[in-house]
Enzyme design. Sequence first.
Site: not given
Lengths: 437, 433
Positions: B386, B383, B204, B137, B139, B380, B390, B357, B347
Amino acid sequence: MTSPMTPGIAAGRLSTEEIAANFADLHPQFDAHEAQVAADRCYFCHDAPCMTACPTSIDIPLFIRQIQTDTPEAAAKTIFEQNILGGMCARVCPTETLCEEVCVREAAEGKPVEIGRLQRYATDTLMAKQSHPFSRAPETGKRVAVVGAGPAGLACAHRLAMKGHSVTIYDAKPKPGGLNEYGIAAYKTPHDFAAKEADWLMQIGGIDLRTGISIGSDITFDELRGDFDAVFLGIGLGGVNALRTGGEELATDAVEFIADLRQSSDLSALPVGRNVVVIGGGMTAVDAAVQSKHLGAENVTIAYRRGREAMPASRYEQDLAAANGVKLMFNVMPSSLAEGEITLEYTSVTDGKLSGTGETVTIPADQVLKAIGQTLTTVSGVAVEGGKIAVTGAGRTSIDGVWAGGDCTNLGEDLTVWGVAEGRDAAEDIHTTLMGA
Amino acid sequence: MADLTTDFLGIKSPNPFWLASAPPTDKEYNVRRAFEAGWGGVVWKTLGSEGPPVVNVNGPRYGAIWGADRRLLGLNNIELITDRPLQTNLDEMTRVKKDYPDRALIASIMVPCDEQSWKEILPRVEDTGADGIELNFGCPHGMAERGMGSAVGQVPEYIQMVTEWCKMYYSKPVIVKLTPNITDIRKPARAAKAGGADAVSLINTINSITSVDLDQMAPEPTIGGKGTHGGYCGPAVKPIAMNMVAEIARDPETHGLPISGIGGITTWRDAAEFMSLGAGNVQVCTAAMTYGFKVVQEMISGLSQWMDEKGYKSTADFVGMATPNVTDWQYLDLNYVTKAKIDQDACISCGRCFAACEDTSHQAILMKEGRVFEVDDGECVACNLCVNVCPVEDCITMVELPKGEVDLRTGQKRGDYANWTTHPNNPSSTAAE
């Protein structure tokens, strides 16, 4: 039949095919897919270290992203805006000590983004279309003389022409390009690229190139100053330092050897020693040594008077030499030359001063090439400091209306890319001066 | 070594990796190769009614999007159901099932939406010895315009009706394959359950145009200058599929209804994630189409290693374990505080966190002398952008602020669990007096 073992100095030590293979492109051009893969590795860094490390400040992350998005022509324009010889720099820059050295991928994985080869992909793509991406501003009526058609002179001339000035370039040699044409290993810039690049650059218009003219003998410096609104000196370093050892006359200049090689139409006709010793430790020494090997010399040795860490040629260049079978000898200096041999004295450094230890070694030497630095030969009354033209700001010499750039000045390093940066910046300063700020 | 044997609706297979009904399962040759390669089961390419089979286009039928180094991330197709005669497929299925009794073999079916059509085909499918059926049911192209595929899957009443017919005329398990081209995936799942479905499978493919040929000014794949929407699949659709699986798994009305997870499963980890959200097994297509049937070997070894490491004895041990942790936004703990932390040793100083940011978020990353990047906890908001941008895994992490400690951004001490339902800013807050 000559071979690498043929005694003395002889031509045709290798077959034409072997020589052709030896002088093929050191880093073949990327194809489109290779370029995509290489470009995908760029992180598009903020305030990118590679861009800071480039003497011409090319916006590298931007041009790589332009390659990534299938617009290598736009990438080339980004490059040429900063560096009109971006095609040559892509081939000859020691990227391992410039942009690629500071690539964050080098820090992360020891494998930088291949910036040089990507730059070449972009610049070659645009140049292959026979198009010149810049157009000339309306004629200003100002006339500028550029002495020397090397990287600094060409970059200066192009920028000035683009701004609408009329430029006349004088060069003592029959072809433009300077060391790009005469002084860099052939395998770094095959297929006559230096000449093609100079032609392409001239498409901007407004540049009159006069070759085979020496300042001093054909035209005086004062005549130039009188005839033109400004003069730019990009004269390079015409002289070669002396060995100051017995048998000096048996040695030849590496620069001359490379120039002969670069201008040769049949490398199998170029003679080279069975045993070649190159004195020096810079890129010219490596270029001369590797090319001697490529011509078929059996033994090639670079003799450098200090340790590896002090060698001006980068580690990459050293490894290139070693991989090609060149023997690197450190802490040795020439003591005397005789027919077929050279005696080297070991050195040590005490309190920063280099001196011989007294111990010597004598090795076979059919051909000794001097690559121990070049000297300024044409000083046209401008102030000189430490053997180079003293400049301030954007290449201003001690004489009003005369600017200088490239290897002849005390600015930057003696590299094509520095010459381009200095020529370009002097042109901007000349433009501002002539047009009034 | 962990036991990967899976029991799905009583259908046993040596592992939970089935090939989805799609081009790879269109014929005996492919399916035998798949079983030899180690696939636990196969859902045969969708069968249509007796009579002249459908036809496919003769130009390109797939379009794609790529990531770095041309890694295929998303694929779409405009291929229809099997274009070979029904009896050919039924004969092949019979032979294959006979030779591979330990593998799952499911027949996918798509016939017109009338009882007679289903009544005719189901006994013939039953005779093949297949372990069950899957109702296509889903496609979204070609068949939908003829009143089948997603045209049925978008109307819950039709789903229920057809499912009821199938349960009436077929004795083995009935799986209803759902289309994602719908606003609320729970509705068709509920309808399938109401109709007596033994399971649902999803997703699907998704309606899509993968790219536009800017020279021809036509969508790709382009057939003589024209294109049509195709069904999108591959790694790119996995997040959409997992959400839909989780929605059905946690819906009180369908909770417990077996689910066969489909959508961009490429590695053992993808499979483990789908199964943790409630899928009893998984179906794969694009990964096989991209890399060949051999990929299942990595899926088997990877899932098995992970299960051993975690101490799971069978796949049933972890199926649905993550479902209870899927909740609504309003129940998230607003007093849960984290701060980004940059591991200075890891880093590489690319500065992407800073650009992201500084330009697009909260100006909480400081760029210091020598390209040193540090987080300003006072700005900060955690969120996670970053972390996401990264290029170095685990270089930036989110560190939880312990309860009672002061959040430098708000000046407030971190308190106990509290969510939006009781928040003072919520107009319909239900806070206790």
